[in-house]
Design an enzyme around this catalytic site. Structure first.
Site, short mmCIF file in Angstrom:
data_model
loop_
_atom_site.label_atom_id
_atom_site.label_comp_id
_atom_site.label_asym_id
_atom_site.label_seq_id
_atom_site.Cartn_x
_atom_site.Cartn_y
_atom_site.Cartn_z
N SER A 187 106.44 42.09 -41.63
CA SER A 187 106.86 43.35 -41.02
C SER A 187 107.73 44.13 -42.00
O SER A 187 108.02 43.66 -43.11
CB SER A 187 107.65 43.08 -39.73
OG SER A 187 108.86 42.40 -40.02
N LYS A 188 108.16 45.31 -41.57
CA LYS A 188 108.95 46.17 -42.44
C LYS A 188 110.26 45.53 -42.88
O LYS A 188 110.79 45.87 -43.94
CB LYS A 188 109.24 47.50 -41.74
CG LYS A 188 108.01 48.39 -41.60
CD LYS A 188 108.35 49.72 -40.96
CE LYS A 188 107.13 50.62 -40.85
NZ LYS A 188 107.45 51.91 -40.19
#
Length: 464
Positions: free
Chosen positions: A238-239
């Site tokens: 994920s980010k």
């Protein structure tokens, strides 16, 4: 055997991310390895979230990575009549039915099933009602109550599911839009896909889709569900693990060949080989060789690969790519030969294109050294040495590295000095910093018109 046909079918509800790109890459490689066809399809039926900007970024990402497609891009939003014609066929053949259960009804049924320890699936209330279309109604697929649906996954092996576990999935929503599980079957069947390569988050959808294939008499393609990519902490990428968008890596100065090389090695290998040309990837890749285990994304490994491709890349090509990063910093654009020489000078010490411009900023502007470094290195005793150096450099062509070295050697003999005495003061005068490429490489690239004035400013500081 029929020609291999693979596809990539992203949804333009966001930017193209690393996981999607690896799936696209595997699908592209399987088609190219088999001398088949690679098709691009944009799944844009989510009208509220799909945007033209996201579509444009997806296409640009594919082009940047060199994942060319043979057919398409096709857009699902332009195929609604096709989907509805197949829904009508299923309704006519009694393989689908209209359902009037409201969201509140469904939630009530779900809660009751959970309380009774049952699977919270649709209970078939509207199966025998013989309803037709109406406000708020949906079309559901009539799933068999017994038996098993199975398929052979090219990565995961045999997968089967009891039909009793599968509910009557919705084919057409109340707003008149078909659902993903239906459109993907119609698209893949009518576009004659032979191999469906996608993320393993779709494994549970596959038995449902297989039943739709069977109900319409379509040939069932081969499926390969690619394991997910995890972050370094073994959770879903994920980010918070860093950039996940493909174009973010382009903006950071990564080369497409580095990203392709890195992503294809996540869950796939060919012996102990780490570096692959595109031709080698096409020659060696086979979807059957992809492993089942999730892959861990390692940013340092990607950076190492990028550095490899920068060090070994064509300087002229890299110079062309570097121009965008020069412009972003607001620097004047030098001629092509100059930028190519900059690339040659700095690529051993830099790992991205952006880092090339950051580390080598002195090639594009005059950098004033910090005051404390001036005080340390610009001593009054060096003023005569720099005066003689400037005089020597003013009368020779500095792009000839050998002549510059000869001039400095003569200077050292004249003043009975060792090179290390003037190396850092010269470096500081030319670059504004104490770490840089080799001094004579810098001098040859900067040329007389930049070198002499910078040395002159240093001399003025020594005399001040």
């Amino acid at each position: 055997m029929s020609q291999t046909r693979t596809r990539f079918a992203p949804s333009p509800t966001g930017a193209l991310h690393i996981g999607g790109v690896r799936t696209a890459l595997f699908s592209w490689l399987q088609a190219r390895h088999s001398a088949g066809r690679f098709i691009l399809r944009i799944e844009d039926t989510d009208a509220e979230r799909s945007t033209e900007e996201n579509t444009r970024q997806i296409l640009e990402s594919m082009e940047w990575l060199g994942l060319d497609w043979d057919e398409g891009p096709f857009f699902q939003a332009q195929r609604l009549d096709i989907y509805r014609s197949y829904i009508d066929r299923l309704l006519d053949e009694g393989k689908a039915y209209w359902c009037e259960c409201t969201p509140d009804d469904l939630e009530r049924k779900r809660s009751q099933a959970l309380q009774e320890g049952k699977k919270p699936k649709y209970d078939g209330t509207c199966r025998g009602k013989g309803l037709g279309p109406g406000p708020g109604r949906v079309v559901r697929f009539l799933m068999p109550d017994s038996g098993v649906t199975a398929f052979d996954d090219m990565i995961k092996g045999r997968i089967s599911m009891e039909n009793a576990e599968l509910d009557d999935l919705i084919l057409l929503r109340s707003d008149g839009m078909p659902t993903y599980n239906f459109t993907v079957v119609i698209d893949d069947a009518t576009m004659n896909m032979t191999h469906i390569i996608r993320g393993d988050d779709h494994v549970n959808n596959t038995p449902r889709q297989v039943k739709i294939y069977e109900s319409l008499g379509f040939d069932i393609p081969l499926f390969a569900h690619v394991p997910m990519i995890l972050g370094p902490d073994k959770t879903k990428l994920s980010k918070r693990h860093g950039a996940t968008s493909v174009m973010a890596y382009q903006d950071m100065g990564y080369l497409p060949e580095a990203l392709v090389n890195y992503l294809v090695r996540l869950s796939w290998s060919h012996g102990d080989q780490e570096i692959f040309s595109r031709d080698e990837l096409v020659r060696y890749f086979d979807i059957h060789d992809v492993g089942r285990a999730a892959a861990v994304f390692n940013p340092e490994k990607l950076l190492w690969l990028n550095h490899h491709y920068i060090k070994n890349g064509d300087p002229a090509r890299l110079a062309g790519l570097l121009r965008d990063f020069i412009s972003r910093r607001g620097y004047h654009q030098p001629d092509s030969d100059y930028v190519k020489n900059v690339v040659i000078d700095v690529r051993e010490r830099t790992k991205t294109m952006a880092e090339m411009v950051e580390f080598g900023d002195f090639y594009f502007r005059e950098v004033d050294p910090p005051v404390e470094l001036k005080a340390q290195f610009y001593t009054r005793e060096l003023a005569p040495v720099f005066e003689s150096l400037i005089d020597r450099f003013s009368h020779i062509e500095l792009s000839d590295k050998a002549r510059a070295e000869e001039a400095v050697q003569a200077l050292l003999e004249q003043f009975n000095l060792k090179f290390k005495t003037i190396a850092q003061p010269m470096r500081l005068a030319l670059t504004g910093k104490t770490v840089s490429p080799g001094i004579f490489e810098i001098i040859a690239t900067l040329g007389r018109d930049r070198v002499v004035p910078r040395l002159g400013k240093a001399l003025s500081a020594m005399k001040a």
